[in-house]
Design a protein around this motif. Sequence first.
Motif, short mmCIF file in Angstrom:
data_model
loop_
_atom_site.label_atom_id
_atom_site.label_comp_id
_atom_site.label_asym_id
_atom_site.label_seq_id
_atom_site.Cartn_x
_atom_site.Cartn_y
_atom_site.Cartn_z
N UNK A 6 0.84 -1.08 -0.01
CA UNK A 6 0.01 0.06 0.05
C UNK A 6 0.79 1.31 0.17
N UNK A 7 1.76 1.46 0.76
CA UNK A 7 2.72 2.48 0.96
C UNK A 7 3.53 2.78 -0.56
N UNK A 8 3.71 1.40 -1.28
CA UNK A 8 4.54 1.47 -2.46
C UNK A 8 3.45 2.18 -3.60
N UNK A 9 2.17 2.26 -3.33
CA UNK A 9 1.29 2.59 -4.32
C UNK A 9 0.86 3.98 -4.12
N UNK A 10 0.84 4.40 -2.57
CA UNK A 10 0.23 5.64 -2.20
C UNK A 10 1.17 6.65 -2.43
#
Length: 68
Positions: A6-10
């Motif tokens: 998720x952090x890689x996406x956001x």
Amino acid sequence: MSDPGLSFFFIPLIIILTIFILNIITSIWAYRDSQRRGNSKEYGLLILFGTLFFPVIGLIIYLIIRQD
């Protein structure tokens, strides 16, 4: 637990949105600056679209050609 995916996406999403918002702000500033300097609305719209679609180069060109 925190999902690392998720952090890689956001994080890139937040960066892209920030750049997009800055592009809109600088385009509106260039349009208003053009109007404040007494140019026609057509010229202001040309500046607005130029800086909106070509953000860096359009802003640099506007800063060079604007009347002091």
